[in-house]
Scaffold this active site. Structure first.
Site, PDB file in Angstrom:
ATOM      1  N   ARG A 107      44.863 103.202 108.290  1.00 14.53           N
ATOM      2  CA  ARG A 107      45.446 104.545 108.419  1.00 14.53           C
ATOM      3  C   ARG A 107      44.502 105.516 107.741  1.00 14.53           C
ATOM      4  O   ARG A 107      44.142 105.326 106.578  1.00 14.53           O
ATOM      5  CB  ARG A 107      46.823 104.648 107.771  1.00 14.53           C
ATOM      6  CG  ARG A 107      47.223 106.128 107.559  1.00 14.53           C
ATOM      7  CD  ARG A 107      48.632 106.340 107.089  1.00 14.53           C
ATOM      8  NE  ARG A 107      49.570 106.065 108.152  1.00 14.53           N
ATOM      9  CZ  ARG A 107      50.817 106.547 108.170  1.00 14.53           C
ATOM     10  NH1 ARG A 107      51.252 107.324 107.193  1.00 14.53           N
ATOM     11  NH2 ARG A 107      51.633 106.253 109.157  1.00 14.53           N
ATOM     12  N   HIS A 134      48.785 107.829 117.011  1.00 17.11           N
ATOM     13  CA  HIS A 134      49.678 107.024 116.167  1.00 17.11           C
ATOM     14  C   HIS A 134      50.357 105.980 117.066  1.00 17.11           C
ATOM     15  O   HIS A 134      51.563 106.039 117.315  1.00 17.11           O
ATOM     16  CB  HIS A 134      50.707 107.947 115.512  1.00 17.11           C
ATOM     17  CG  HIS A 134      51.444 107.341 114.360  1.00 17.11           C
ATOM     18  ND1 HIS A 134      51.172 106.075 113.863  1.00 17.11           N
ATOM     19  CD2 HIS A 134      52.470 107.821 113.602  1.00 17.11           C
ATOM     20  CE1 HIS A 134      51.977 105.816 112.854  1.00 17.11           C
ATOM     21  NE2 HIS A 134      52.780 106.852 112.681  1.00 17.11           N
ATOM     22  N   ARG A 316      60.108 100.384 113.756  1.00 20.21           N
ATOM     23  CA  ARG A 316      58.696 100.303 113.356  1.00 20.21           C
ATOM     24  C   ARG A 316      58.373  98.871 112.906  1.00 20.21           C
ATOM     25  O   ARG A 316      57.306  98.354 113.173  1.00 20.21           O
ATOM     26  CB  ARG A 316      58.392 101.276 112.208  1.00 20.21           C
ATOM     27  CG  ARG A 316      58.604 102.752 112.481  1.00 20.21           C
ATOM     28  CD  ARG A 316      57.685 103.295 113.544  1.00 20.21           C
ATOM     29  NE  ARG A 316      56.293 102.965 113.342  1.00 20.21           N
ATOM     30  CZ  ARG A 316      55.472 103.523 112.422  1.00 20.21           C
ATOM     31  NH1 ARG A 316      55.913 104.488 111.656  1.00 20.21           N
ATOM     32  NH2 ARG A 316      54.215 103.145 112.310  1.00 20.21           N
TER      33      ARG A 316
END
Ligand code: CP
Ligand code: NVA
Length: 330
Positions: A107, A134, A316
Site C-alpha cells: 500500500r 484500490h 474485505r
C-alpha cells in the site's frame, strides 16, 4: 478453468470478468467457512510481507487476520522502521522480500511503484491501494452488492465525489468488467481521466456495461441501485486541498434527498474511513476551519437502514483471503 497461481494482483484491468467472478466465488466459500468456524488453513507454513507506506485499518487487518485464517504468518512493514525508500530501492526490496516470503502486499503511492515491485519479485504482489487504484476494495464492494441484490449485471452504481481517485477509478473498472452501469456524479474537474474512461468504454462494449459522467447529482443518482462515496481528500494529498475540494464537492454530498432519489431498494456503500460526524481529530479540525459537521455523507445516511458499510468492510477479509489463496495455492 480459472488458474491464478503465481499471478500478481495489481489492478482489475489485468483480470478477465471470469477471473473476477472466480475470486468472488472463492470469497463466498471462505466467508461460509469462517462463519461456520470450519478450519481452512490451506496455506499452512507460508509467510507474507505487508508493506504499508500509508495508514490502514481494514486492508491491514484483512491481510493479517486473513493470513492467520489460512494458516500463514504475516510481517507488517510500516511507514517507518524499514530501509524501504530511504536507503533501499523498491527493486532491491522486492528481491530481498521475495527470497524470504511467499507473497508481498503493497500500500502506498504511485501505481508504478507496485508495478515495479511486481516486476522484481518472483512471488505474487498484491496492491493494497495506490494513488490510482484500490482493487481489493472492489472485490468486497461487488460481493456486497451481489449479496444484496442476487446479481450484478445491469445494476447501476453511482459514485458521488472525487471520481478521479483510486476508489472512483477502480469502481469504473469493476463495473465495466462485470457489465454494470457506472455513473459518476462530480464536477467536470473531478471526472475520471479520459484515457481510463476510453479504456473502460472499450471493455463495456464486450460486457454490456455503461459509463455516464454527470455533473448534476440528482440526474446522476436517479433510480440507482447503489450510491457510493469516498473522502473528498485522499491519503497523500496535501491538507491545503480541503478548501478547494469542499468548494467543488459540497453539492455532491450523499444525504437523505439523494438516497430518496435513488431506487427505493438502493443501498449506500463507502470504502471507509468516512467523515460523517466530527468525532475524529480530522473531522473536528475541518469543523473548526470550515464549519462542516459532516462531509461526503450525512450521519443520517451513514447510520440508516440502507447503509451496508460494515457488511462491505467485513467482506474485505473474505475477498482478500480469496486473492491470497488463489495466487499462492499449489
Ligand atoms: N477501505 C480501506 O482501504 O480502509 P483502510 O484504509 O482502513 O485499509
Ligand atoms: N480514496 C481514499 C481511500 C481510502 C480507503 C484514500 O486514498 O485515502
Amino acid at each position: 478453468m480459472v488458474d491464478l497461481r503465481g499471478r500478481d494482483f495489481l489492478k482489475l484491468l489485468d483480470f478477465t470478468p471470469e477471473e473476477i467472478e472466480h475470486l468472488l466465488k472463492v470469497a463466498t466459500t471462505l466467508k461460509k467457512q469462517k462463519h461456520n468456524h470450519e478450519s481452512h488453513m490451506y496455506l499452512k507454513g507460508k509467510q507474507v510481507a505487508l508493506i504499508f507506506e500509508k495508514d490502514s485499518t481494514r486492508t491491514r487487518c484483512a491481510f493479517e487476520a486473513g493470513a492467520v485464517d489460512l494458516g500463514m504468518q504475516a510481517t507488517y512493514i510500516g511507514p517507518t522502521g524499514s530501509q524501504l525508500g530511504k536507503k533501499e530501492t523498491i527493486a532491491d526490496t522486492a528481491r530481498v522480500l521475495a527470497s524470504m516470503y511467499d507473497g508481498i502486499e503493497y500500500r502506498g503511492f504511485g501505481q508504478d511503484i507496485v508495478e515495479s515491485l511486481a516486476k522484481y519479485s518472483k512471488v505474487p504482489v498484491w496492491n493494497g491501494l495506490t494513488n490510482e487504484f484500490h482493487p481489493t476494495q472492489m472485490l468486497a464492494d461487488v460481493m456486497t452488492i451481489r449479496e444484496e441484490f442476487g446479481n450484478l449485471k445491469g445494476r447501476t452504481l453511482c459514485f458521488c465525489g472525487d471520481a478521479r481517485n483510486n476508489v472512483g477509478n477502480s469502481l469504473m473498472v469493476v463495473c465495466s468488467k462485470l457489465g454494470m452501469n457506472f455513473v459518476c456524479a462530480a464536477p467536470k474537474e473531478l471526472f475520471p481521466e479520459e484515457k481510463l474512461v476510453k479504456e473502460c468504454e472499450k471493455i463495456c462494449k464486450e460486457t454490456g456495461g455503461t459509463i455516464t459522467l454527470e455533473t448534476n447529482i440528482m440526474e446522476a443518482t436517479k433510480g440507482a441501485d447503489v450510491i457510493y462515496t469516498d473522502v473528498w481528500v485522499s491519503m497523500g494529498e496535501p491538507m491545503e486541498l480541503w478548501q478547494s475540494r469542499i468548494d467543488l464537492l459540497k453539492d455532491y454530498q450523499v444525504n437523505k434527498k439523494v438516497m430518496e432519489n435513488a431506487s427505493p431498494k438502493a443501498i449506500f456503500l463507502h470504502c471507509l474511513p468516512s467523515f460523517h460526524n466530527i468525532d475524529t481529530s480530522i473531522g473536528k479540525d475541518i469543523y473548526e476551519k470550515f464549519g462542516l459537521t459532516e462531509m461526503e455523507v450525512t450521519d443520517e445516511v451513514f447510520e440508516s437502514s440502507q447503509s451496508r458499510v460494515f457488511e462491505e468492510a467485513e467482506n474485505r477479509l473474505h475477498t482478500i483471503k480469496a486473492v491470497m489463496l488463489e495466487t499462492l495455492k499449489k
